[in-house]
Design a protein around this motif. Structure first.
Motif, PDB file in Angstrom:
ATOM      1  N   ILE A  18       0.833  -1.013  -0.050  1.00 36.25           N
ATOM      2  CA  ILE A  18      -0.100  -0.023   0.035  1.00 36.25           C
ATOM      3  C   ILE A  18       0.879   1.225   0.066  1.00 36.25           C
ATOM      4  O   ILE A  18       1.831   1.588   0.732  1.00 36.25           O
ATOM      5  N   GLY A  64      10.333   8.483   7.707  1.00 32.58           N
ATOM      6  CA  GLY A  64       9.296   7.675   8.144  1.00 32.58           C
ATOM      7  C   GLY A  64       8.197   7.779   7.378  1.00 32.58           C
ATOM      8  O   GLY A  64       6.996   6.812   7.668  1.00 32.58           O
ATOM      9  N   THR A  85      11.649   7.965   0.432  1.00 28.38           N
ATOM     10  CA  THR A  85      12.910   7.248  -0.135  1.00 28.38           C
ATOM     11  C   THR A  85      12.241   6.635  -1.562  1.00 28.38           C
ATOM     12  O   THR A  85      12.727   6.747  -2.673  1.00 28.38           O
ATOM     13  N   ASP A  87      17.572   4.839   9.217  1.00 30.13           N
ATOM     14  CA  ASP A  87      16.241   4.257   9.342  1.00 30.13           C
ATOM     15  C   ASP A  87      16.359   3.007   9.877  1.00 30.13           C
ATOM     16  O   ASP A  87      16.785   1.887   9.318  1.00 30.13           O
TER      17      ASP A  87
HETATM   18  P1  AMP Z   1      11.664   6.578   4.597  1.00 28.20           P
HETATM   19  O1  AMP Z   1      10.565   7.613   5.324  1.00 28.20           O
HETATM   20  O2  AMP Z   1      11.795   6.588   3.295  1.00 28.20           O
HETATM   21  O3  AMP Z   1      12.791   6.781   5.600  1.00 28.20           O
HETATM   22  O4  AMP Z   1      11.048   5.082   4.903  1.00 28.20           O
HETATM   23  C1  AMP Z   1      10.844   4.562   6.195  1.00 28.20           C
HETATM   24  C2  AMP Z   1      10.477   3.122   6.051  1.00 28.20           C
HETATM   25  O5  AMP Z   1       9.309   2.883   5.500  1.00 28.20           O
HETATM   26  C3  AMP Z   1      11.487   2.486   5.290  1.00 28.20           C
HETATM   27  O6  AMP Z   1      12.015   1.120   5.965  1.00 28.20           O
HETATM   28  C4  AMP Z   1      10.901   1.825   4.131  1.00 28.20           C
HETATM   29  O7  AMP Z   1      11.268   0.417   3.639  1.00 28.20           O
HETATM   30  C5  AMP Z   1       9.236   1.805   4.514  1.00 28.20           C
HETATM   31  N1  AMP Z   1       8.223   2.006   3.415  1.00 28.20           N
HETATM   32  C6  AMP Z   1       8.442   2.751   2.492  1.00 28.20           C
HETATM   33  N2  AMP Z   1       7.443   3.073   1.879  1.00 28.20           N
HETATM   34  C7  AMP Z   1       6.590   2.118   2.496  1.00 28.20           C
HETATM   35  C8  AMP Z   1       4.947   1.264   2.141  1.00 28.20           C
HETATM   36  N3  AMP Z   1       4.490   1.986   1.352  1.00 28.20           N
HETATM   37  N4  AMP Z   1       4.643   0.516   3.012  1.00 28.20           N
HETATM   38  C9  AMP Z   1       5.480  -0.071   3.963  1.00 28.20           C
HETATM   39  N5  AMP Z   1       6.519   0.322   4.428  1.00 28.20           N
HETATM   40  C10 AMP Z   1       7.017   1.265   3.568  1.00 28.20           C
END
Ligand code: AMP
Length: 443
Positions: free
Chosen positions: A23, A48, A52, A308
């Motif tokens: 999702i 979070g 990314t 992360d």
């Molecule tokens: P970020 O905000 O890019 O640092 O991402 C935070 C964490 O969320 C990372 O570990 C990603 O792998 C995870 N993540 C990113 N997008 C999703 C998603 N759509 N569903 C679940 N987890 C996610």
């Protein structure tokens, strides 16, 4: 809505399936179509929120294979840790693609990185300093960059990377798509956007300064440092669900002090990272925290940026950061990707103004918690907490030079004393008294 509704392709869908990401988050939904349209994008998104993947997915979808393996995508991030993380995410997503991804950062051998780049690189992720070094070294050709991402821009600017960024921009072709992500919209960020971006679409995952809803925040008022330590022991002892705690402090010295104190009490369970620790030490500390060897990781603000680490159960602010925005970054380490998290702040008397600024930024009042009954209130103050003692400035008269006998007689040539003689008096002595106009006329 699922990622199947995104205009992706099988390699990317399969890679997402492999890690059970199904999702899209709000920033991913909002940015995908805009990035795909080729427009410049400025995204306000906290860590979070999935930012990314929000830029990596469309970039990988648009990326086209080129035989010469010229770097066409450049991603600039503020810290080495973030380089590693973005490289990991990009590698995970491109598992079924033939794309070469490389990460470069300082503190490692420049020549090795230059050699790797020479072998070809499609997507390059790096810190500003190392990218510039490689550029000046002649081993980095940025002329084919079509997509530029600057991540954690506010952090990059507050670390003083503006001029390095400018030098990098100067090495890039003018025709390119710019994407920028920042947790907060500071004046510096706005200025950079105005100067470098081309009519960008502004996308917000959450308004600047808004903490994530799934983080429970509480605060304790404590009179002084030593009572904070006592409270910290109680908090860590009495909560069995505190299995992954990020403990924030604002200085490296304090990080080390707490590390010594807590390690004596919880042997082998406490890690520490700050910028005086070398790269290997930092990687090992983060890994030991990730794999559960350490239950507490003590960190300063800069180094914890962009880390992360999944499942951080609690963030503890041993003190409050100077910048209210940093508080949002700190607590954003927990409650990631829609999980629940808890942030606990220990506030001493001189930090109440800082708390007010943070609350004003968040438009939220952090609920105060009663002190635990078994908390021992210490009256031992640290040096910094001692009240300033004002003493009368009594100057003892210096002994006369002749009394001390410690000095030898001055040589004759050094005994001259400078006597100031006015220019007027000098002229007077040389040429006599000047005649007045009246005297002249009489002649
Ligand atoms: P970020 O905000 O890019 O640092 O991402 C935070 C964490 O969320 C990372 O570990 C990603 O792998 C995870 N993540 C990113 N997008 C999703 C998603 N759509 N569903 C679940 N987890 C996610």
């Amino acid at each position: 809505m699922t990622f199947k509704d995104f205009n992706l392709n099988n390699p990317l869908w399969n890679a997402l399936d492999d890690v059970s990401i199904k999702i899209p988050t709000s920033i991913q939904k909002k940015t995908f179509p805009v990035i795909m349209s080729g427009r410049d994008v400025t995204g306000i998104a906290q860590t979070g929120t999935g930012k990314t993947l929000a830029y990596l997915l469309p970039l990988l979808k648009m990326w086209a294979f080129n035989k010469s393996r010229h770097t066409s995508v450049l991603i600039i991030v503020p810290t080495r840790e973030l380089v590693v993380q973005v490289v990991d995410s990009a590698t995970m997503l491109s598992k079924y693609m033939n794309v070469v991804i490389r990460g470069v950062y300082g503190g490692t051998n420049l020549k090795t990185q230059a050699y790797e780049l020479a072998e070809g690189c499609d997507i390059l992720i790096g810190t500003p300093g190392r990218l510039l070094d490689l550029g000046y070294h002649g081993s980095l050709n940025l002329k084919n960059i079509r997509k530029l991402v600057i991540d954690e821009v506010d952090e990059m600017l507050s670390l003083g990377f503006r001029s390095q960024l400018q030098h990098i921009f100067d090495l890039l072709p003018e025709k390119r798509q710019n994407l920028m992500f920042s947790a907060t919209m500071t004046d510096d960020v706005i200025r950079l956007i105005e100067e470098e971006f081309n009519n960008p679409e502004n996308i917000e995952a959450a308004p600047s300064g808004t903490p994530l809803d799934n983080i429970k925040q509480i605060a304790y008022r404590v009179p002084n440092f030593n009572t904070k330590i006592n409270l910290l022991h109680i908090i860590l002892d009495q909560n069995p669900d505190m299995n992954k705690v990020l403990l924030f402090v604002s200085t490296k010295a304090l990080a080390d002090t707490l590390h010594t104190d807590l390690s004596a009490r919880y042997e082998g369970k406490i890690g520490v990272i700050h910028s005086n620790k070398d790269q290997n030490f930092r990687f090992n500390a983060v890994n030991s925290f990730k794999d559960g060897t350490y239950t507490v990781l003590i960190a300063t603000d800069i180094i914890a940026r962009g880390l992360d680490i999944e499942d951080v159960s609690h963030v503890i602010n041993f003190d409050l950061p100077e910048q209210p925005e940093s508080y949002i970054h700190r607590i954003g380490r927990t409650g990631r990707a829609d999980r629940k998290g808890e942030a606990i702040s220990l506030i001493s008397d001189f930090e109440t103004d800082m708390l007010s600024s943070i609350e004003a930024l968040m438009e939220y009042t952090v609920p105060l918690q009663d002190k635990p009954e078994n908390l021992e209130i210490s009256d031992v103050l640290t040096e910094a907490e001692m009240p300033e003692i004002r003493m009368k400035n009594v100057l003892a008269p210096l002994p006369k030079m002749s009394d001390t006998g410690a000095f030898h007689e001055k040589k004759a040539k050094n005994q001259k004393v400078n006597i100031k003689v006015r220019y007027k008096d000098k002229m007077h002595a040389k040429y006599g008294k000047p005649k007045t106009r009246g005297q002249k006329r009489k002649k």
